[in-house]
Every structure is written in C-alpha cells, then in structure tokens.
Write a protein that holds these residues in place. Structure first.
Motif, PDB file in Angstrom:
ATOM      1  N   ASP A   1       0.764  -1.064  -0.208  1.00  0.00           N
ATOM      2  CA  ASP A   1       0.530   0.007  -0.136  1.00  0.00           C
ATOM      3  C   ASP A   1       1.006   0.916   0.019  1.00  0.00           C
ATOM      4  N   GLY A   2       1.696   1.079   0.057  1.00  0.00           N
ATOM      5  CA  GLY A   2       3.109   2.142  -0.187  1.00  0.00           C
ATOM      6  C   GLY A   2       4.570   1.911  -0.789  1.00  0.00           C
ATOM      7  N   VAL A   3       5.189   2.816  -1.642  1.00  0.00           N
ATOM      8  CA  VAL A   3       6.071   2.944  -2.269  1.00  0.00           C
ATOM      9  C   VAL A   3       6.988   4.046  -1.988  1.00  0.00           C
ATOM     10  N   TRP A   4       8.311   4.001  -1.788  1.00  0.00           N
ATOM     11  CA  TRP A   4       9.218   4.973  -1.021  1.00  0.00           C
ATOM     12  C   TRP A   4       9.995   4.746  -2.822  1.00  0.00           C
ATOM     13  N   LEU A   5      11.018   5.920  -3.641  1.00  0.00           N
ATOM     14  CA  LEU A   5      11.806   5.991  -4.338  1.00  0.00           C
ATOM     15  C   LEU A   5      12.883   6.716  -4.211  1.00  0.00           C
ATOM     16  N   ASP A   6      13.651   6.534  -4.388  1.00  0.00           N
ATOM     17  CA  ASP A   6      15.046   7.253  -4.424  1.00  0.00           C
ATOM     18  C   ASP A   6      16.041   6.343  -5.894  1.00  0.00           C
TER      19      ASP A   6
ATOM     20  N   GLY B   1      -2.850   4.480  -6.907  1.00  0.00           N
ATOM     21  CA  GLY B   1      -4.443   4.785  -6.112  1.00  0.00           C
ATOM     22  C   GLY B   1      -2.861   4.597  -4.755  1.00  0.00           C
ATOM     23  N   LEU B   2      -1.452   4.475  -4.649  1.00  0.00           N
ATOM     24  CA  LEU B   2      -0.515   4.237  -4.056  1.00  0.00           C
ATOM     25  C   LEU B   2      -0.466   5.641  -3.015  1.00  0.00           C
ATOM     26  N   ALA B   3       0.149   4.675  -1.480  1.00  0.00           N
ATOM     27  CA  ALA B   3       1.128   5.605  -1.202  1.00  0.00           C
ATOM     28  C   ALA B   3       2.341   6.631  -1.824  1.00  0.00           C
ATOM     29  N   VAL B   4       3.165   7.138  -2.688  1.00  0.00           N
ATOM     30  CA  VAL B   4       4.063   7.068  -2.567  1.00  0.00           C
ATOM     31  C   VAL B   4       5.146   8.455  -2.737  1.00  0.00           C
ATOM     32  N   GLY B   5       6.110   7.948  -2.302  1.00  0.00           N
ATOM     33  CA  GLY B   5       7.183   9.090  -1.846  1.00  0.00           C
ATOM     34  C   GLY B   5       8.544   9.374  -2.895  1.00  0.00           C
ATOM     35  N   VAL B   6       8.767  10.255  -3.158  1.00  0.00           N
ATOM     36  CA  VAL B   6      10.179   9.983  -3.994  1.00  0.00           C
ATOM     37  C   VAL B   6      11.182  10.974  -3.311  1.00  0.00           C
ATOM     38  N   LYS B   7      12.332  11.073  -3.505  1.00  0.00           N
ATOM     39  CA  LYS B   7      13.122  11.370  -3.076  1.00  0.00           C
ATOM     40  C   LYS B   7      13.932  12.261  -4.541  1.00  0.00           C
ATOM     41  N   MET B   8      14.096  13.228  -4.143  1.00  0.00           N
ATOM     42  CA  MET B   8      14.731  13.718  -5.908  1.00  0.00           C
ATOM     43  C   MET B   8      15.738  15.270  -5.519  1.00  0.00           C
ATOM     44  N   GLY B   9      16.646  15.437  -6.587  1.00  0.00           N
ATOM     45  CA  GLY B   9      17.913  16.040  -5.988  1.00  0.00           C
ATOM     46  C   GLY B   9      17.423  17.570  -6.199  1.00  0.00           C
ATOM     47  N   PRO B  10      18.025  18.222  -4.607  1.00  0.00           N
ATOM     48  CA  PRO B  10      16.793  19.764  -4.599  1.00  0.00           C
ATOM     49  C   PRO B  10      16.631  20.831  -5.589  1.00  0.00           C
ATOM     50  N   GLY B  11      17.987  20.841  -6.806  1.00  0.00           N
ATOM     51  CA  GLY B  11      17.922  21.390  -8.167  1.00  0.00           C
ATOM     52  C   GLY B  11      16.916  20.876  -8.965  1.00  0.00           C
ATOM     53  N   ILE B  12      15.719  20.572  -9.020  1.00  0.00           N
ATOM     54  CA  ILE B  12      14.898  19.656  -9.554  1.00  0.00           C
ATOM     55  C   ILE B  12      14.103  21.202  -9.881  1.00  0.00           C
ATOM     56  N   PRO B  13      13.443  21.434 -11.508  1.00  0.00           N
ATOM     57  CA  PRO B  13      13.370  22.361 -12.229  1.00  0.00           C
ATOM     58  C   PRO B  13      11.306  22.443 -11.569  1.00  0.00           C
ATOM     59  N   HIS B  14      11.016  23.886 -10.644  1.00  0.00           N
ATOM     60  CA  HIS B  14       9.580  23.532 -10.816  1.00  0.00           C
ATOM     61  C   HIS B  14       8.183  23.264 -11.468  1.00  0.00           C
ATOM     62  N   GLU B  15       8.642  23.489 -12.924  1.00  0.00           N
ATOM     63  CA  GLU B  15       7.959  23.336 -14.169  1.00  0.00           C
ATOM     64  C   GLU B  15       7.795  21.691 -14.239  1.00  0.00           C
ATOM     65  N   ALA B  16       9.196  20.960 -13.354  1.00  0.00           N
ATOM     66  CA  ALA B  16       8.789  19.204 -13.392  1.00  0.00           C
ATOM     67  C   ALA B  16       8.223  18.589 -12.111  1.00  0.00           C
TER      68      ALA B  16
END
Length: 421
Positions: free
Chosen positions: A175-180, A214-229
C-alpha cells in the motif's frame, strides 16, 4: 531477518565486499575505529600497519576502503555508521538518518502498513521504515549494493532485500512505495549528475504512474529540480540540514498534506522550522509588482537555500514586513529585525557601488584582515575577490568585515553588513 539478495551475476565491488564478509575480514573491519582512516594520510598509515601485521593485501585494501566509507558515513548516520557497510555511490546518495526517519513518519501517519523501497541503495530509508515497524521490502538492482543493504537491514525481521529491477517488481499487496532514483550516470571518465527527471532510474514518469494506481508514493529528488518538473498532483518539500539543501521530496496520495503544494523544511541545531504554500510557484509575481521592492536599508536577509529552492522567498519576506532589493534576486530587506530560523540576518552598515579599486581602498583604510564575501546576481568569485582586496593589507589585522555583492536593476552594489546573532 533481511533475506540474502538474489545473485544474477557479479558486479563491480562484489569481490572486496565478499572479502569483508568472511569471518576474518568482518572481525578485522570491526576492530578498527573509522577515525583511523578519516583522511588520506591516516588511511595510508592504517594500510601500512595492517600489512605489517601480516594481513593479505587484498583484504587490507578492502578493509581500509570500507573504514574510510564508515568515517565519511558518520556525517549521515552518526554512530550507526560504525556497524554498517557501504558502497561509494550508495553512500553518496544515501538519505541522512534523521531525514529517513521523517520520510518514515509520513507513511506511518498515513496508516500505511507494507512499503516497497524501490531502488533502496544501501538501505538507509528501509532502515528507518523498518524501525517505524512497517513491513519493508527493499529492492535494489545492483548486486553489490543489494548485499550491503542486506547486511545493514539484518537486525530488522520485518525487512527483506530483493536483488531485482525496481521497475519490474510486483507491487501486489503493497500500500506504500518509496523511491530514491539514481541521478548519476557512470562512464569511463567517472560519474556525472543527471538533470532530466526522465533520465533518472527509474524516471519520474514511472513514479507518477505508481501514484495514479492509488498507492501512497514518496520519492526523493535532487534539490535542483525545476518547478516546472514537479507533478501537478503532489506536495513538494525542499529540505535543508544545517544550511545544506539536501533534497526535494514529492509526496503523493495520502502522504501529501491537504493545502500544501510547496514547503521548505529547515533543520538546524535548534530544531526544525517549516514554511508552506498552498499554490504553485509564480516566478513572475515580483516582475508584475505583486511583491514589494525597495532599497538596501535596515536589515538584510539571506534566505535559507530550501526557502529559495521552494520559491518561498516572497512568502518569507511577508512574515518580516520586508521587501526585495531586486525582483530577480533572493536577498530582501526590512526596517526592523525580526528573528527567523529561515534566513540569516545582517545589519546594513553602508551601501556603495561595486568597484574593486574603491573596495581595496576601503579595506586598507579600515585595516580589515578578515573578509567574508557573499554574492547573488554578480559574476564574481568571492575567493578570488577576497585575495585581491586583502592583498598588501598585512596578516596581523584581525578586524572582520562582511560584504554582500548584488545587482539592483542594472547597477552592481557592495553592501557592507554586520551579522546579527
């Protein structure tokens, strides 16, 4: 207990790790304090000592390399690093333990029970998820990294490691997914950072597809990712730790907080402070005159990097009744000092045009020996400028000064300021 990873084939680094996991290698590794390899000279001395003691060269090399990684890992994992194993790439991308704990809290608060950590690396987030008593399956495609994660997760019976492709893993029952996602690519010349979210492994579109299920999803991204992405259906939170912006995390479904579209979480020695907004970032608001702009006066504020990355400078200056110096620059000023952990404050002493010759004369006249230079909007290297300005002033003076270099409209300025404690 974490299960042994499936072994589809050997990968780079597998042999040194295998040496460490022998009874002799493991005992030798754990007999050494990581501080004994905290720098190049210490690592060399340790290498020579172990060889003189008669240990095989290959084992000594593996032990010293891992001890160095443990020494570096203390910054992220504290004393836990001394009993973990790492790969260089895995350590570089691994989440700091305190942030991994915050990630885990999102899942527990949302009532998630079973989480798949897709692309788990050396297992930092899985460790935190397991510690929060969640059922965790850590999936890692690289065999050596999966082996490291297996060892790191062995104390938790509710965690297991699978050596597999994260994009092909069956999520039935989760029911949950974490990605890095991996955000670096390796070539013969070394590693380089990737900036296109679709070039990440797995790509951001894969993450969005999981959220659409419908899964509870969290993902870690680099802090420089642009807002349009940033996907439209998530909460985006930028995080800094002691002034270092470490990540941008996207939260989908029940992991996203109602009414929060963007957030800046600033973690420092005195705790954590967060600033949030319910709307998307509007980079043109200041250009349209919707954000106040005024002179350099009173107190100058340098927002924390997480605030800047999250596009929340205008929201922050409103809390101190401040104004921007320029619609394109993140510095802002206010007539009265209002303490905030979200920005560094300076008292404005003098504003002068940016001119190297006049600044050198000022440094000489004031007998300044220590000069801190900050800048935004100017193509200036602070280290080089400092050398030029302090040249010939003598090394005996201990008088300190701080300059903020910035552009206001078409003009360049050097603002002498004094840090406010």
């Amino acid at each position: 207990m974490a299960s042994s990873p499936t072994a589809p084939g050997s990968s780079p680094g597998a042999e040194p790790l295998a040496l460490l996991l022998s009874s002799t290698g493991w005992a030798l590794l754990n007999s050494i304090d990581p501080s004994e390899a905290g720098n190049d000279s210490a690592a060399l001395a340790l290498n020579l000592r172990l060889r003189k003691e008669g240990h095989p060269v290959e084992l000594v090399t593996a032990v010293v390399q891992q001890t160095r990684l443990r020494a570096r890992a203390r910054a992220k994992f504290g004393p836990f690093a001394d009993s973990m194993v790492f790969t260089p790439a895995g350590l570089e991308q691994a989440t700091r333990l305190n942030l991994a704990a915050l990630h885990a809290q999102r899942f527990t608060r949302a009532g998630v029970k079973k989480v798949a950590d897709l692309g788990c690396g050396i297992g930092a987030d899985s460790l935190a998820l397991a510690s929060a008593e969640l059922d965790v399956t850590a999936v890692e495609m690289d065999e050596t990294t999966a082996a490291a994660a297996t060892l790191n997760l062995m104390p938790w019976p509710n965690a297991r490691v699978v050596n597999a492709d994260a994009t092909a893993f069956d999520l039935t029952g989760f029911d949950g997914v974490w990605l890095d996602p991996a955000r670096r690519t390796t070539s013969t010349s070394g590693t380089s950072r990737l900036f296109d979210p679709e070039a990440f492994s797995p790509p951001l579109s894969f993450v969005e597809a999981l959220a659409d299920r419908g899964l509870a999803v969290g993902v870690k991204m680099g802090p420089g990712i642009p807002h349009e992405a940033v996907p439209a259906q998530c909460e985006a939170q930028w995080v800094s730790v002691n002034g270092d912006v470490t990540e941008a995390a996207f939260w989908f479904g029940p992991l996203a907080r109602p009414g929060v579209r963007r957030a800046a979480l600033v973690i420092g020695p005195d705790g954590a402070t967060e600033l949030t907004s319910a709307v998307d970032h509007d980079p043109d608001a200041a250009l349209r005159g919707e954000v106040p702009v005024g002179p350099a006066e009173g107190y100058l504020y340098e927002p924390d990097g997480a605030v800047i990355r999250a596009g929340l400078v205008a929201d922050l200056l409103a809390t101190v009744d401040g104004h921007l110096l320029d619609p394109h620059i993140a510095y802002f000023c206010a007539a009265v000092h209002t303490p905030t952990p979200l920005a560094r404050a300076y008292r404005v002493l003098q504003v002068r045009p940016y001119n190297v010759k006049s600044l050198r004369a000022w440094v000489k006249t004031e007998k300044i020996g220590v000069l801190d230079i900050k800048k935004r909007g100017l193509d200036v290297t602070p280290e080089e400028l400092r050398k030029i300005l302090l040249a010939g002033t003598g090394k005996s003076s201990k008088k300190k000064a701080t300059l903020v270099l910035t552009r206001i409209g078409e003009q360049r300025f050097a603002i002498e300021v004094e840090p406010v404690d």
